[in-house]
Design a protein around this motif. Structure first.
Motif, mmCIF file in Angstrom:
data_model
loop_
_atom_site.group_PDB
_atom_site.id
_atom_site.type_symbol
_atom_site.label_atom_id
_atom_site.label_comp_id
_atom_site.label_asym_id
_atom_site.label_seq_id
_atom_site.Cartn_x
_atom_site.Cartn_y
_atom_site.Cartn_z
ATOM 1 N N VAL A 190 4.416 -1.286 17.631
ATOM 2 C CA VAL A 190 4.670 -2.177 16.493
ATOM 3 C C VAL A 190 4.831 -1.338 15.224
ATOM 4 O O VAL A 190 4.449 -0.177 15.197
ATOM 5 C CB VAL A 190 3.536 -3.208 16.292
ATOM 6 C CG1 VAL A 190 3.373 -4.085 17.519
ATOM 7 C CG2 VAL A 190 2.240 -2.529 15.933
ATOM 8 N N THR A 191 5.413 -1.950 14.205
ATOM 9 C CA THR A 191 5.575 -1.228 12.946
ATOM 10 C C THR A 191 4.254 -1.175 12.186
ATOM 11 O O THR A 191 3.552 -2.170 12.082
ATOM 12 C CB THR A 191 6.665 -1.910 12.093
ATOM 13 O OG1 THR A 191 7.927 -1.654 12.708
ATOM 14 C CG2 THR A 191 6.711 -1.355 10.684
ATOM 15 N N PHE A 192 3.908 0.018 11.708
ATOM 16 C CA PHE A 192 2.753 0.180 10.817
ATOM 17 C C PHE A 192 3.287 0.410 9.410
ATOM 18 O O PHE A 192 4.170 1.251 9.214
ATOM 19 C CB PHE A 192 1.918 1.419 11.212
ATOM 20 C CG PHE A 192 0.904 1.208 12.307
ATOM 21 C CD1 PHE A 192 1.017 0.158 13.214
ATOM 22 C CD2 PHE A 192 -0.179 2.081 12.438
ATOM 23 C CE1 PHE A 192 0.080 -0.024 14.234
ATOM 24 C CE2 PHE A 192 -1.125 1.909 13.448
ATOM 25 C CZ PHE A 192 -0.999 0.860 14.341
ATOM 26 N N LEU A 193 2.753 -0.318 8.456
ATOM 27 C CA LEU A 193 3.055 -0.061 7.044
ATOM 28 C C LEU A 193 1.771 0.468 6.422
ATOM 29 O O LEU A 193 0.794 -0.261 6.253
ATOM 30 C CB LEU A 193 3.534 -1.345 6.351
ATOM 31 C CG LEU A 193 3.826 -1.241 4.847
ATOM 32 C CD1 LEU A 193 4.857 -0.167 4.536
ATOM 33 C CD2 LEU A 193 4.309 -2.591 4.300
ATOM 34 N N HIS A 194 1.773 1.752 6.130
ATOM 35 C CA HIS A 194 0.564 2.498 5.768
ATOM 36 C C HIS A 194 0.602 2.838 4.274
ATOM 37 O O HIS A 194 1.464 3.600 3.837
ATOM 38 C CB HIS A 194 0.553 3.760 6.646
ATOM 39 C CG HIS A 194 -0.496 4.780 6.351
ATOM 40 N ND1 HIS A 194 -1.228 5.394 7.330
ATOM 41 C CD2 HIS A 194 -0.927 5.344 5.189
ATOM 42 C CE1 HIS A 194 -2.062 6.274 6.797
ATOM 43 N NE2 HIS A 194 -1.897 6.263 5.488
ATOM 44 N N VAL A 195 -0.321 2.275 3.523
ATOM 45 C CA VAL A 195 -0.394 2.531 2.086
ATOM 46 C C VAL A 195 -1.231 3.764 1.809
ATOM 47 O O VAL A 195 -2.308 3.940 2.384
ATOM 48 C CB VAL A 195 -1.020 1.315 1.367
ATOM 49 C CG1 VAL A 195 -1.569 1.696 0.007
ATOM 50 C CG2 VAL A 195 -0.003 0.200 1.224
ATOM 51 N N THR A 196 -0.738 4.619 0.937
ATOM 52 C CA THR A 196 -1.502 5.797 0.561
ATOM 53 C C THR A 196 -1.141 6.239 -0.852
ATOM 54 O O THR A 196 -0.033 6.007 -1.318
ATOM 55 C CB THR A 196 -1.273 6.955 1.560
ATOM 56 O OG1 THR A 196 -1.986 8.109 1.113
ATOM 57 C CG2 THR A 196 0.185 7.318 1.707
ATOM 58 N N GLY A 197 -2.113 6.890 -1.499
ATOM 59 C CA GLY A 197 -1.842 7.483 -2.797
ATOM 60 C C GLY A 197 -1.568 8.968 -2.651
ATOM 61 O O GLY A 197 -1.329 9.665 -3.632
ATOM 62 N N SER A 198 -1.595 9.455 -1.395
ATOM 63 C CA SER A 198 -1.440 10.887 -1.159
ATOM 64 C C SER A 198 -0.033 11.212 -0.683
ATOM 65 O O SER A 198 0.409 10.728 0.360
ATOM 66 C CB SER A 198 -2.460 11.352 -0.115
ATOM 67 O OG SER A 198 -1.981 12.492 0.574
ATOM 68 N N GLU A 199 0.667 12.036 -1.445
ATOM 69 C CA GLU A 199 2.047 12.372 -1.096
ATOM 70 C C GLU A 199 2.120 13.132 0.223
ATOM 71 O O GLU A 199 3.030 12.908 1.018
ATOM 72 C CB GLU A 199 2.743 13.137 -2.231
ATOM 73 C CG GLU A 199 2.185 14.513 -2.573
ATOM 74 C CD GLU A 199 0.838 14.511 -3.291
ATOM 75 O OE1 GLU A 199 0.421 13.443 -3.815
ATOM 76 O OE2 GLU A 199 0.182 15.568 -3.313
ATOM 77 N N SER A 200 1.124 13.996 0.484
ATOM 78 C CA SER A 200 1.202 14.767 1.733
ATOM 79 C C SER A 200 0.980 13.839 2.928
ATOM 80 O O SER A 200 1.640 13.963 3.961
ATOM 81 C CB SER A 200 0.205 15.924 1.726
ATOM 82 O OG SER A 200 -1.099 15.440 1.581
ATOM 83 N N GLU A 201 0.075 12.872 2.769
ATOM 84 C CA GLU A 201 -0.156 11.903 3.843
ATOM 85 C C GLU A 201 1.097 11.048 4.071
ATOM 86 O O GLU A 201 1.511 10.835 5.209
ATOM 87 C CB GLU A 201 -1.339 11.015 3.465
ATOM 88 C CG GLU A 201 -1.848 10.118 4.565
ATOM 89 C CD GLU A 201 -3.137 9.428 4.130
ATOM 90 O OE1 GLU A 201 -4.111 10.135 3.782
ATOM 91 O OE2 GLU A 201 -3.170 8.178 4.121
#
Ligand code: ADP
Ligand code: MG
Length: 357
Positions: A190-201
């Protein structure tokens, strides 16, 4: 490409604040998507609007080709993994995971044997086998993260929204969980929409990366493309891997208060002119080293170096007081040491710079 999720002209305000400003996006099926943005840019609001916890003032949300704007959150087929995990502390690992399945409004699973089988499968999928009967207060942060994910996955959502899922973990665990999350997603498809404040992540995890800037999508691109061709100076700034200079283009030269740079690189149309050179495209040389044809040169005084894994980041003070950063990969050469406050030439190829004009 069939878009699993589509947002058209979606806006959400809190009083005078436009948390989401005419969002347009289309996410594919079966993909890992990162959503990158600084704190306050609207990431959580966007997830909450997609999940149905917030109602947008305008716009349409389509999922699998159907409008879902007016469908209750638990009937959208979209799972949500909360930032703080939100587990039930008095329940075991298995009970936490079973909870959503047994108690959901639509198609609750009440047969004990099938609940058990579903929970067992999902526990194995997220790598928690053996911990079924543990209290969630007696497992590690990384394991709690897996319980939170399993609790969502057990309901078989067609898409999963994860709000800063690695934010609460320490650095070591965070990098291991990156690989884990990608593997788990691939197994369930399934599609994961992953929120992050880290550009490397965001760059490491997303097949596609969306960049959110003050409530609007500043760029949506494959991670390689985003890294190499940020669409605006703002996106380049968020990526935290470019030295940026403001100024103006005069013929074949970019004129900035820091210096004049001969142009030869890619020109990206933009409302604000800027010149950007990636940290890892800069060569540090002795002050009097010769400059070759097609190279651009600045001088700076060495301040400090910072080691991180396979790279060293070195910081130089430019004459106007700005800090200039250089990333050197250890695989390419033996680590260099620089003299504190020593003056060095910072050199790059004209064509490696990005010019926003
Ligand atoms: P992010 O998750 O990127 O840090 P948020 O989506 O939480 O950003 O917030 C976006 C903006 O909306 C921020 O300025 C925040 O203060 C504001 N905001 C979020 N939720 C509310 C709310 N319930 N009431 C008022 N303002 C809110
Ligand atoms: Mg948030």
């Amino acid at each position: 490409m069939s878009a699993a999720l589509q947002l058209m002209n979606v806006s959400k305000s809190y009083g005078d604040l436009k948390a989401l400003d005419r969002i347009e996006l289309a996410l594919p099926d079966d993909a890992y998507i990162s959503l990158l943005g600084p704190s306050g840019s609207g990431k959580t609001t966007l997830l909450r609007v997609i999940a149905g916890f917030e109602e947008p003032e305008q716009g349409a949300i389509l999922f699998g080709g159907k409008r879902i704007d007016h469908i209750a959150p638990h009937n959208r087929g979209i799972g949500f993994v909360f930032q703080n995990f939100a587990l039930f502390p008095h329940l075991s690992v298995a009970e936490n995971i079973a909870f959503g399945l047994v108690n959901r409004e639509l198609n609750p699973v009440t047969d004990a044997a099938s609940v058990k089988a579903r929970v067992r499968d999902i526990i194995s999928l997220v790598g928690l086998t053996g911990l079924e009967d543990r209290a969630v207060t007696q497992i590690s942060g990384g394991q709690r993260q897996r319980v939170a994910l399993a609790r969502t996955l057990v309901t078989e959502p067609k898409m999963v929204l994860l709000d800063e899922p690695l934010g609460a973990l320490d650095a070591n665990l965070r990098s291991r969980m990156r690989t884990e999350l990608r593997a788990i997603r691939e197994r369930c498809g399934v599609t994961f929409l992953h929120v992050t404040g880290s550009e490397s992540e965001a760059l490491a995890m997303g097949d596609t990366v969306l960049v959110l800037d003050r409530g609007h999508i500043a760029q949506s691109a494959h991670s390689d493309l985003l890294y190499n061709r940020p669409a605006s100076p703002a996106v380049a700034r968020f990526l935290n891997c470019y030295n940026l200079f403001s100024g103006s283009v005069a013929g074949d030269v970019f004129v900035s208060p820091t210096g004049r740079f001969a142009l030869g690189g890619f020109r990206q149309p933009a409302s604000q002119p800027a010149y950007a050179i990636r940290y890892d495209r800069v060569d540090i040389r002795e002050q009097n080293a010769p400059v070759l044809q097609g190279e651009v040169r600045l001088e700076g005084n060495f301040v400090a170096s910072e080691y991180s894994g396979a790279a060293i980041n070195s910081f130089f003070a430019l004459d106007d007081g700005r800090v200039f950063e250089v990333e050197s990969h250890l695989s390419r050469s033996a680590p260099q040491t620089y003299v504190e406050k020593g003056r060095y030439a910072l050199v790059w190829k004209r064509e490696d710079a990005l010019v926003f004009a």
